[in-house]
Design a protein around this motif. Structure first.
Motif, mmCIF file in Angstrom:
data_model
loop_
_atom_site.group_PDB
_atom_site.id
_atom_site.type_symbol
_atom_site.label_atom_id
_atom_site.label_comp_id
_atom_site.label_asym_id
_atom_site.label_seq_id
_atom_site.Cartn_x
_atom_site.Cartn_y
_atom_site.Cartn_z
ATOM 1 N N MET A 1 0.828 -1.192 0.000
ATOM 2 C CA MET A 1 0.000 0.000 0.000
ATOM 3 C C MET A 1 0.871 1.255 0.000
ATOM 4 O O MET A 1 1.931 1.294 0.640
ATOM 5 N N ILE A 2 0.396 2.256 -0.656
ATOM 6 C CA ILE A 2 1.120 3.523 -0.740
ATOM 7 C C ILE A 2 1.161 4.200 0.629
ATOM 8 O O ILE A 2 2.187 4.768 1.017
ATOM 9 N N SER A 3 0.053 4.115 1.369
ATOM 10 C CA SER A 3 0.005 4.764 2.682
ATOM 11 C C SER A 3 1.068 4.187 3.624
ATOM 12 O O SER A 3 1.698 4.922 4.384
ATOM 13 N N TYR A 4 1.289 2.878 3.562
ATOM 14 C CA TYR A 4 2.313 2.251 4.404
ATOM 15 C C TYR A 4 3.708 2.732 3.991
ATOM 16 O O TYR A 4 4.549 3.006 4.848
ATOM 17 N N GLY A 5 3.944 2.840 2.693
ATOM 18 C CA GLY A 5 5.235 3.329 2.203
ATOM 19 C C GLY A 5 5.505 4.756 2.644
ATOM 20 O O GLY A 5 6.622 5.093 3.051
ATOM 21 N N VAL A 6 4.488 5.604 2.575
ATOM 22 C CA VAL A 6 4.629 6.998 3.000
ATOM 23 C C VAL A 6 4.886 7.048 4.504
ATOM 24 O O VAL A 6 5.745 7.808 4.974
ATOM 25 N N TYR A 7 4.167 6.225 5.252
ATOM 26 C CA TYR A 7 4.353 6.169 6.702
ATOM 27 C C TYR A 7 5.790 5.775 7.046
ATOM 28 O O TYR A 7 6.425 6.389 7.904
ATOM 29 N N GLN A 8 6.310 4.773 6.363
ATOM 30 C CA GLN A 8 7.674 4.317 6.614
ATOM 31 C C GLN A 8 8.715 5.347 6.170
ATOM 32 O O GLN A 8 9.774 5.474 6.795
ATOM 33 N N LEU A 9 8.428 6.077 5.105
ATOM 34 C CA LEU A 9 9.329 7.141 4.667
ATOM 35 C C LEU A 9 9.453 8.216 5.750
ATOM 36 O O LEU A 9 10.554 8.682 6.057
ATOM 37 N N PHE A 10 8.335 8.595 6.335
ATOM 38 C CA PHE A 10 8.363 9.562 7.431
ATOM 39 C C PHE A 10 9.139 9.006 8.625
ATOM 40 O O PHE A 10 9.873 9.732 9.289
#
Length: 87
Positions: A1-10
């Protein structure tokens, strides 16, 4: 999921910020040598706007605390927004 990737990037950005803050306690680190120069250059992108608003009190810089708080709020808001769209 994109949301998980963004969360991990942060999370990665905040980890690098934490490393920078912890390393700043060691006065013998030469910030002009790699990898410290790259770390400082990257994290200053997030710290500098708050340093302009919040001056240091004595020798204590409170801008990283504000940067962590704001970045955490943005992280939560952005990931919730992406999850709402099913991303």
């Amino acid at each position: 999921m994109i949301s998980y990737g963004v969360y991990q990037l942060f999370n990665l950005i905040m980890l690098l910020m934490l490393i920078k803050v912890l390393l700043s306690w060691f006065p013998n680190i030469n910030w002009y040598n790699e990898p410290f120069r790259s770390l400082k250059k990257f994290t200053d992108i997030f710290f500098e706007p708050f340093r302009k608003i919040i001056p240091p009190v004595g020798m204590i810089d409170f801008s990283p605390i504000v940067a962590f708080l704001i970045l955490g709020f943005v992280q939560q808001g952005l990931t919730r927004l992406l999850m709402a769209f099913g991303l």
